[in-house]
Design a protein around this motif. Structure first.
Motif, mmCIF file in Angstrom:
data_model
loop_
_atom_site.group_PDB
_atom_site.id
_atom_site.type_symbol
_atom_site.label_atom_id
_atom_site.label_comp_id
_atom_site.label_asym_id
_atom_site.label_seq_id
_atom_site.Cartn_x
_atom_site.Cartn_y
_atom_site.Cartn_z
ATOM 1 N N ILE A 139 0.999 -1.218 0.035
ATOM 2 C CA ILE A 139 -0.133 -0.020 0.048
ATOM 3 C C ILE A 139 0.868 1.299 0.086
ATOM 4 N N GLY A 140 1.899 1.160 0.763
ATOM 5 C CA GLY A 140 2.996 2.180 0.830
ATOM 6 C C GLY A 140 3.301 2.316 -0.611
ATOM 7 N N ALA A 141 3.783 1.269 -1.243
ATOM 8 C CA ALA A 141 4.521 1.223 -2.579
ATOM 9 C C ALA A 141 3.436 2.013 -3.496
ATOM 10 N N LEU A 142 2.121 1.713 -3.388
ATOM 11 C CA LEU A 142 1.116 2.345 -4.266
ATOM 12 C C LEU A 142 1.174 3.913 -3.987
ATOM 13 N N GLY A 143 1.373 4.151 -2.710
ATOM 14 C CA GLY A 143 1.257 5.577 -2.411
ATOM 15 C C GLY A 143 2.496 6.192 -3.065
ATOM 16 N N ALA A 144 3.606 5.865 -3.096
ATOM 17 C CA ALA A 144 4.678 6.469 -3.746
ATOM 18 C C ALA A 144 4.490 6.471 -5.158
ATOM 19 N N LEU A 145 4.081 5.375 -5.884
ATOM 20 C CA LEU A 145 3.665 5.444 -7.379
ATOM 21 C C LEU A 145 2.757 6.437 -7.547
ATOM 22 N N ARG A 150 1.076 10.736 -10.694
ATOM 23 C CA ARG A 150 -0.327 11.126 -10.140
ATOM 24 C C ARG A 150 -1.408 10.652 -11.143
ATOM 25 N N GLN A 151 -1.298 10.902 -12.508
ATOM 26 C CA GLN A 151 -2.212 10.708 -13.490
ATOM 27 C C GLN A 151 -2.372 9.363 -13.837
ATOM 28 N N VAL A 152 -1.181 8.477 -13.427
ATOM 29 C CA VAL A 152 -1.539 7.019 -13.824
ATOM 30 C C VAL A 152 -1.896 6.325 -12.560
ATOM 31 N N PHE A 153 -1.674 6.540 -11.131
ATOM 32 C CA PHE A 153 -1.702 5.751 -10.232
ATOM 33 C C PHE A 153 -2.790 6.268 -8.929
#
Length: 212
Positions: A139-145, A150-153
């Protein structure tokens, strides 16, 4: 069913292998102790406890604790969460980066609470285990992505945000759940992914064209 599993393994070998390890370890614990494990039985299987790590020098617990589960519901919920989120992050980061994030998240889940124990005796008698800290790392990794692309994830992150908040609330409210482990995994996953994403890439950034 078998063909579908093979197809998934070819596309997401790390996530499927990680789930497989958790299942195998649970089958062993089930054969030894039954469907539910006590804290003492969990320690036999390799659960984390800072006193065992510090006084008995059983450093391996910082890693093995991530793969044991104390009951059928425990492993079912964790593997279900890992199945969906893990495959998404594996596809997004690719194998090598994904493995690095998994390892750092797993170690952060237990190492940061252990450092707190060294500082002030935090959680001296706690016994914990489970892959949920790694899930929080993803979940943290997704937050970094989402922060970098921003437009992608960001839309995916927003969709998961209510579930993340609920999981954090549960971590605070339910005494048997390791809140520190969840938060530590989250921090480990976010920081490791953020660093990886900001290292100058040798190859073309796959998301650059989508955000420029």
């Amino acid at each position: 069913m078998l063909n579908e599993l093979r197809r998934k393994f070819k596309k997401f070998p790390i996530t499927i292998s990680l789930i497989g390890i958790c299942v195998v370890v649970y089958v062993i614990s089930f054969a030894l102790f039954g469907e539910e494990m006590s804290t003492q039985e969990g320690l036999v299987m390799g659960a984390y406890n800072p006193l065992y790590v510090y006084y008995k020098h059983e450093i391996y617990r910082l890693f093995t604790a991530n793969f044991i589960h104390f009951g059928l519901l425990h492993i079912a919920v964790n593997c279900y969460s890992l199945y969906g989120l893990g495959m998404f992050i594996e596809a997004s980061l690719k194998t090598k980066k994904y493995v690095i994030v998994l390892l750092i998240s797993a170690l952060a889940t237990t190492t940061l609470p252990f450092l707190l124990f060294l500082l002030n005796g935090f959680g001296a008698y706690s016994v914990s285990g489970g892959i949920s800290g790694v899930i929080f790392g993803l979940i943290g990794a997704l937050g970094a992505l989402a922060l970098k692309y921003r437009q992608v994830f960001m839309d995916v992150f927003k969709q998961l945000a209510p579930n993340v908040i609920l999981m954090l609330v549960i971590s605070f409210v339910v005494p048997s759940i390791s809140m520190s482990g969840h938060l530590s995994g989250l921090i480990g996953g976010f920081v490791s992914t953020y660093v990886i994403l900001n290292i100058k890439p040798k190859k073309k950034d796959p998301y650059r064209d989508l955000v420029n």
